[in-house]
Write an enzyme that holds these catalytic residues in place. Structure first.
Site, short mmCIF file in Angstrom:
data_model
loop_
_atom_site.label_atom_id
_atom_site.label_comp_id
_atom_site.label_asym_id
_atom_site.label_seq_id
_atom_site.Cartn_x
_atom_site.Cartn_y
_atom_site.Cartn_z
N TYR A 1 8.91 13.91 -65.62
CA TYR A 1 9.28 13.22 -66.43
C TYR A 1 8.21 11.69 -66.06
O TYR A 1 7.53 12.17 -65.02
CB TYR A 1 10.16 12.16 -65.76
N LYS B 1 7.32 14.85 -59.72
CA LYS B 1 7.50 13.88 -60.16
C LYS B 1 8.72 14.43 -61.01
O LYS B 1 8.96 14.03 -62.71
CB LYS B 1 7.22 12.89 -61.24
N GLU C 1 10.41 6.23 -48.17
CA GLU C 1 9.93 5.25 -49.23
C GLU C 1 10.81 4.46 -49.99
O GLU C 1 12.00 5.42 -48.80
CB GLU C 1 9.01 6.12 -50.67
N LEU D 1 6.69 10.46 -53.50
CA LEU D 1 5.64 9.95 -54.04
C LEU D 1 5.11 9.72 -54.76
O LEU D 1 4.99 7.96 -54.48
CB LEU D 1 7.27 9.43 -55.60
N1 PMP Z 1 8.16 6.84 -55.32
C1 PMP Z 1 9.55 7.06 -56.40
C2 PMP Z 1 10.52 7.64 -55.45
C3 PMP Z 1 10.26 6.62 -57.53
O1 PMP Z 1 11.06 7.21 -58.07
C4 PMP Z 1 8.60 5.01 -57.93
C5 PMP Z 1 9.08 5.21 -59.59
N2 PMP Z 1 9.22 6.44 -60.20
C6 PMP Z 1 7.61 5.02 -57.32
C7 PMP Z 1 7.69 5.83 -56.08
C8 PMP Z 1 6.36 4.65 -57.26
O2 PMP Z 1 6.16 5.16 -58.19
P1 PMP Z 1 5.41 3.92 -59.63
O3 PMP Z 1 4.41 3.32 -59.12
O4 PMP Z 1 4.70 5.44 -60.33
O5 PMP Z 1 6.16 3.79 -60.52
#
Ligand code: PMP
Length: 297
Positions: A39, A160, A192, A216
């Site tokens: 996603y 993701k 994270e 991620l």
């Molecule tokens: N890490 C995780 C586990 C997440 O779910 C997200 C949010 N989707 C992020 C980091 C941050 O990603 P982004 O800046 O693309 O929203």
């Protein structure tokens, strides 16, 4: 579009457009039965002329392509195809204010339940415009609470994936502790948040956990790196120990919906002086300025 609970966006599902409340997938969809899908969440920022435009869409589409590649799902659209689909989703859900686009691609619908990939199935594609609910102005001014927990997820966190059970349990852990986010540690090192990247400030230097399979890489990861550079803040991407996390002068999280958000308590202890700090203020300001210049289909 208001944040009314009965908001029923017009969504795209496998070539059809219709109300979300009527969208249906077969139970043998691999996304339903195995979480076998990918996603993306792309912010849409309302411009002065009322138009909503996606932010850093190129980077989101590149991550979508990478995630699909890592689980061997053929990307159902090329770049132009995705852009056209997203433009149509925005158009079909015209309204005021910021919003987001949620994109999901699963491996498709199998004939029977079996773990290995079924041959010859077509990916399921779902696109929905949703509400972008930011933390309240008061939370932002005060800073939010976070709690820590051991990161028990698998070691492909760079994908993701819609298989989000580990993240779901961590979000619930935060909710049960009246915190906005759970910050995870693996082998004594910061990874994270349950749905965010985490930033540590020490002595004016901004630290981020190494990109790689343990996290991620948020679309905001390299954005914050760029904004820090512009603001003259030294950035280091490196392992961050639990002790460093707990001794931070400032802590922040970043994600599409939180943008960059100060964390002022960790496990009930004050972070630094307990208030959002100068590095946060500089990055948040720079982020708001970037929103007005970097967008577009
Ligand atoms: N890490 C995780 C586990 C997440 O779910 C997200 C949010 N989707 C992020 C980091 C941050 O990603 P982004 O800046 O693309 O929203």
């Amino acid at each position: 579009m208001s944040i009314a609970e009965d908001f029923d966006p017009t969504v795209y599902l496998n070539g059809e457009w219709g109300p979300l409340s009527e969208a249906r997938i077969p139970v043998l969809d691999r996304g339903f039965i195995f979480g076998d899908g990918i996603y993306e969440v792309v912010p849409l920022y309302a411009q002065a002329n009322g138009e909503r435009l996606p932010f850093r869409l190129t980077q989101h589409l590149a991550r979508l392509e990478r995630s699909l590649g890592k689980i061997s799902i053929a990307n159902p659209f090329d770049d132009a195809g995705w852009r056209a689909l997203i433009a149509r989703a925005i158009e079909a859900n015209a309204g005021a204010g910021d919003a987001l686009v949620y994109i999901q691609v699963t491996r498709g619908v199998a004939k029977r339940r079996g773990h290995a990939f079924p041959a010859g199935i077509t990916p399921t594609v779902f696109v929905m415009v949703g509400q972008l609910v930011f933390p309240s102005v008061e939370t932002r001014a005060r800073g939010a609470a976070a709690v820590t927990a051991e990161d028990k997820r698998w070691l492909h966190c760079d994908i993701k994936s819609t298989s989000l059970l580990g993240n779901v349990l961590m979000a619930q852990h935060a909710a049960e502790h009246d915190a906005l986010e759970t910050i995870q540690l693996r082998d004594g090192l910061l990874t994270e948040g349950s749905s965010s990247n985490v930033w540590v400030v020490k002595g004016g230097t901004l630290l981020g956990a190494p990109r790689g399979p343990r996290i991620l890489e948020g679309i905001r990861y390299s954005l914050i790196e760029e904004l820090a550079k512009e603001a003259g803040i030294v950035f280091e991407e490196r392992d961050i120990t639990e002790a460093e996390l707990r001794a931070a002068d400032e802590l922040m999280i970043s994600s599409a919906t939180k943008e960059v958000m100060p964390i002022t308590t960790l496990d009930g202890q004050r972070v630094g002086d307990g208030r959002p700090g100068a590095v946060y203020a500089a990055l948040y300001g720079a982020y708001q300025r970037a929103k007005t210049r970097e967008f577009g289909l």
